[in-house]
Design an enzyme around this catalytic site. Structure first.
Site, PDB file in Angstrom:
ATOM      1  N   ASP A  12      33.089  -6.868  56.739  1.00  0.00           N
ATOM      2  CA  ASP A  12      32.622  -5.574  57.239  1.00  0.00           C
ATOM      3  C   ASP A  12      31.221  -5.327  56.385  1.00  0.00           C
ATOM      4  O   ASP A  12      31.136  -4.315  56.031  1.00  0.00           O
ATOM      5  CB  ASP A  12      33.677  -4.587  56.843  1.00  0.00           C
ATOM      6  CG  ASP A  12      34.902  -4.822  57.333  1.00  0.00           C
ATOM      7  OD1 ASP A  12      35.008  -4.646  58.482  1.00  0.00           O
ATOM      8  OD2 ASP A  12      35.887  -5.591  56.730  1.00  0.00           O
ATOM      9  N   HIS A  89      34.175  -5.948  65.636  1.00  0.00           N
ATOM     10  CA  HIS A  89      32.811  -5.232  66.149  1.00  0.00           C
ATOM     11  C   HIS A  89      31.658  -6.238  66.523  1.00  0.00           C
ATOM     12  O   HIS A  89      30.978  -6.138  67.218  1.00  0.00           O
ATOM     13  CB  HIS A  89      32.038  -4.603  64.875  1.00  0.00           C
ATOM     14  CG  HIS A  89      32.477  -3.298  64.760  1.00  0.00           C
ATOM     15  ND1 HIS A  89      31.796  -2.078  64.843  1.00  0.00           N
ATOM     16  CD2 HIS A  89      33.594  -2.691  64.259  1.00  0.00           C
ATOM     17  CE1 HIS A  89      32.413  -1.095  64.709  1.00  0.00           C
ATOM     18  NE2 HIS A  89      33.518  -1.448  64.180  1.00  0.00           N
ATOM     19  N   HIS A 163      41.212 -10.809  60.322  1.00  0.00           N
ATOM     20  CA  HIS A 163      40.668  -9.486  60.580  1.00  0.00           C
ATOM     21  C   HIS A 163      41.529  -8.498  61.148  1.00  0.00           C
ATOM     22  O   HIS A 163      42.108  -8.694  62.381  1.00  0.00           O
ATOM     23  CB  HIS A 163      39.500  -9.738  61.298  1.00  0.00           C
ATOM     24  CG  HIS A 163      38.647  -8.343  61.419  1.00  0.00           C
ATOM     25  ND1 HIS A 163      37.585  -8.260  60.307  1.00  0.00           N
ATOM     26  CD2 HIS A 163      38.528  -7.479  62.162  1.00  0.00           C
ATOM     27  CE1 HIS A 163      36.858  -7.032  60.685  1.00  0.00           C
ATOM     28  NE2 HIS A 163      37.515  -6.525  61.834  1.00  0.00           N
ATOM     29  N   HIS A 194      38.219  -0.761  55.153  1.00  0.00           N
ATOM     30  CA  HIS A 194      36.999  -0.778  54.416  1.00  0.00           C
ATOM     31  C   HIS A 194      37.429  -0.566  53.068  1.00  0.00           C
ATOM     32  O   HIS A 194      36.528  -0.570  52.267  1.00  0.00           O
ATOM     33  CB  HIS A 194      35.930   0.218  54.926  1.00  0.00           C
ATOM     34  CG  HIS A 194      35.346  -0.110  56.246  1.00  0.00           C
ATOM     35  ND1 HIS A 194      34.232   0.320  56.952  1.00  0.00           N
ATOM     36  CD2 HIS A 194      35.666  -1.372  56.913  1.00  0.00           C
ATOM     37  CE1 HIS A 194      33.860  -0.119  57.984  1.00  0.00           C
ATOM     38  NE2 HIS A 194      34.756  -1.068  57.970  1.00  0.00           N
TER      39      HIS A 194
END
Length: 394
Positions: A12, A89, A163, A194
Site C-alpha cells: 500500500d 488499485h 491482498h 492500511h
C-alpha cells in the site's frame, strides 16, 4: 552453513496519489517509499515482498513510474530481489490488460500471478501468493489456495502473499473468510488494510504492514500510535517478524477548537509550527481543524485562520460545529446541533457503522470540499462495504 534470511514485507505505497490535489502530497508518497527502500538496504535485507497497491491507479503518472523504477533498481543493485502481487488499485478491471509492474520485470523482479504463483528462496523458503481477486471469486480463490498449500509440505518454511481483508481481524465484510485461507503457511503476508495488524493465524503469523504514508484522516492517529513503515522478517529455524518505523517528515495537526478560544489556540498552533516543526524541516504541516461551540460566521473564522496559519501550512482543512440560536435566544449546543441530529437519525435508521461516515461527509460537504468527501466515501467503501463489482477500480 545455515544463515538467517531477512525479508522486508511492505504494501500500500500508493505511488501517484495526490492527496487534496496538492503536488507536495504526491511527492510525500514518493519520499516515504524512497525512505523505506533506503532503510531496507541499510539493514542488509535479502528479499522484498510487496503485497499490492504499489500504485494508486493502474495507469500511474510518469513520475510514479520513474520513482518506482529508481527504487527497484537501487534494491537490485544491492542484490535484493523483489517479489510483488497486484492490489486492487494496480489492476485495470478489463481482460487482456497489463499491470504497470510489468515494466520492471526481470530476473530479479518477479510478479506473482495466478499463472506464475511460486518461487523458492534461499534456505528452502517457499514463497507463493495470488493477486487481488474480487470477493465474487472467493470460491475459486479457496480452490487455488488449497492447491498452493500442498507444496508447503516439501519445504522448510512457507510464505503466502495476498491482498485483501481477513474476517478474523476485522469486524466487517472482508475479501477473505477465515476458511478461505488454508492452514499450513508460516507467514501470511497481507496488504490492502492500511492499519498495522499482526496476529497468530492457523499455526502461523498473519501480518499487515500498513500503508507507508497517511492516505486519509483516519490514519493519522494510527500513525501516531503505531507508526508507518514495513515489516522485517527473520527466517532461520523459525519465522520472526517486527515492525520497522520510518518517520514521515510531513506533520499533521488535528485539533478541535472552541470558538471562544480561537485566538489563543491559533497562536499556540502558530508557535508549534514555527518553533517545533519548521526548524526541523521545510515541509509545512497539514492542518485539520474543527471549530465548534459558538455563534460565529464561518467566513470570519476561516479568514482569521488563514491570516494566522495559511503561510506556514501546506493545507488547512476546516470543519464547523456552531451553536444554533433559536428565537428565544436560547442556545442549543450538542443536543440539537446538525451533527448530533444527523448521528441520532443514522442510529435510528441505519447500522451504527455508518455513523462516522455520515458525520465525516457532513463536515466535508459543509465546507464544500468535494474532493475530501469523495476520498472519505472511497475509503469507507473499500474498508467496510466492498463486494467486488466487476468494474470497480478502488
Amino acid at each position: 552453513m545455515k544463515m538467517t534470511v531477512k525479508i522486508a514485507h511492505l504494501a500500500d505505497t500508493h505511488l501517484g496519489y495526490r492527496q487534496y490535489g496538492i503536488q507536495e502530497r504526491e511527492d510525500d508518497f514518493y519520499d516515504a517509499f524512497k525512505n523505506v527502500v533506503d532503510d531496507i538496504i541499510e539493514k542488509d535485507v535479502d528479499y522484498v515482498i510487496h503485497c499490492g497497491d504499489l500504485f494508486e491507479q493502474p495507469k500511474p503518472p510518469i513520475k510514479a513510474l520513474l520513482v518506482a523504477q529508481e527504487c527497484f533498481n537501487k534494491l537490485m543493485e544491492n542484490n535484493i530481489e523483489v517479489y510483488v502481487i497486484a492490489g486492487n488499485h494496480d489492476i485495470l478491471q478489463r481482460r487482456k490488460t497489463s499491470l504497470p509492474q510489468e515494466l520492471f520485470e526481470n530476473d530479479n523482479f518477479h510478479i506473482i500471478s495466478t499463472k506464475n504463483n511460486h518461487h523458492i528462496l534461499k534456505e528452502d523458503i517457499y514463497l507463493t501468493g495470488l493477486p487481488y481477486l474480487q470477493k465474487v471469486h472467493e470460491a475459486q480463490v479457496k480452490d487455488m489456495l488449497d492447491e498452493l498449500v500442498l507444496e508447503t509440505r516439501a519445504h522448510k518454511h512457507s510464505i503466502l502473499m495476498l491482498h485483501g481483508g481477513v474476517s478474523k481481524l476485522f469486524g466487517f465484510e472482508c475479501e477473505f473468510e477465515n476458511d478461505t485461507i488454508p492452514e499450513g503457511f508460516d507467514y501470511y503476508a497481507l496488504g490492502h488494510i492500511h492499519e498495522r495488524k499482526m496476529d497468530k493465524f492457523k499455526n502461523g503469523l498473519l501480518c499487515y504492514p500498513g500503508s507507508t504514508e497517511i492516505k486519509n484522516k483516519g490514519e493519522i492517529s494510527e500513525y501516531e500510535n503505531k507508526g508507518k513503515g514495513y515489516v522485517l522478517l527473520s527466517v532461520d529455524d523459525s519465522v520472526e517478524a517486527e515492525y520497522v518505523n520510518i518517520d514521515l517528515e510531513r506533520k499533521f495537526i488535528v485539533c478541535d477548537i472552541k470558538y471562544s478560544e480561537l485566538d489563543i489556540r491559533l497562536d499556540e498552533i502558530a508557535d508549534k509550527i514555527n518553533n517545533e516543526i519548521l526548524v526541523n524541516t521545510d515541509k509545512k504541516p497539514v492542518l485539520i481543524l474543527n471549530i465548534k461551540e459558538g455563534d460565529f460566521e464561518r467566513s470570519e473564522v476561516s479568514g482569521k485562520i488563514y491570516d494566522k496559519l495559511g503561510d506556514i501550512s501546506l493545507s488547512v482543512r476546516l470543519s464547523y460545529e456552531p451553536t444554533i440560536i433559536i428565537d428565544d435566544h436560547k442556545e442549543i449546543n450538542d443536543l440539537l446541533s446538525p451533527k448530533k441530529a444527523l448521528i441520532n437519525r443514522i442510529k435510528t435508521d441505519i447500522d451504527e457503522q455508518f455513523e462516522s461516515l455520515g458525520v465525516d461527509l457532513y463536515n466535508s460537504l459543509a465546507k464544500r470540499d468535494l474532493e475530501e468527501a469523495k476520498e472519505i466515501s472511497d475509503t469507507f467503501y473499500e474498508k467496510f462495504y466492498y463486494k467486488g463489482e466487476e468494474n470497480d477500480n478502488k
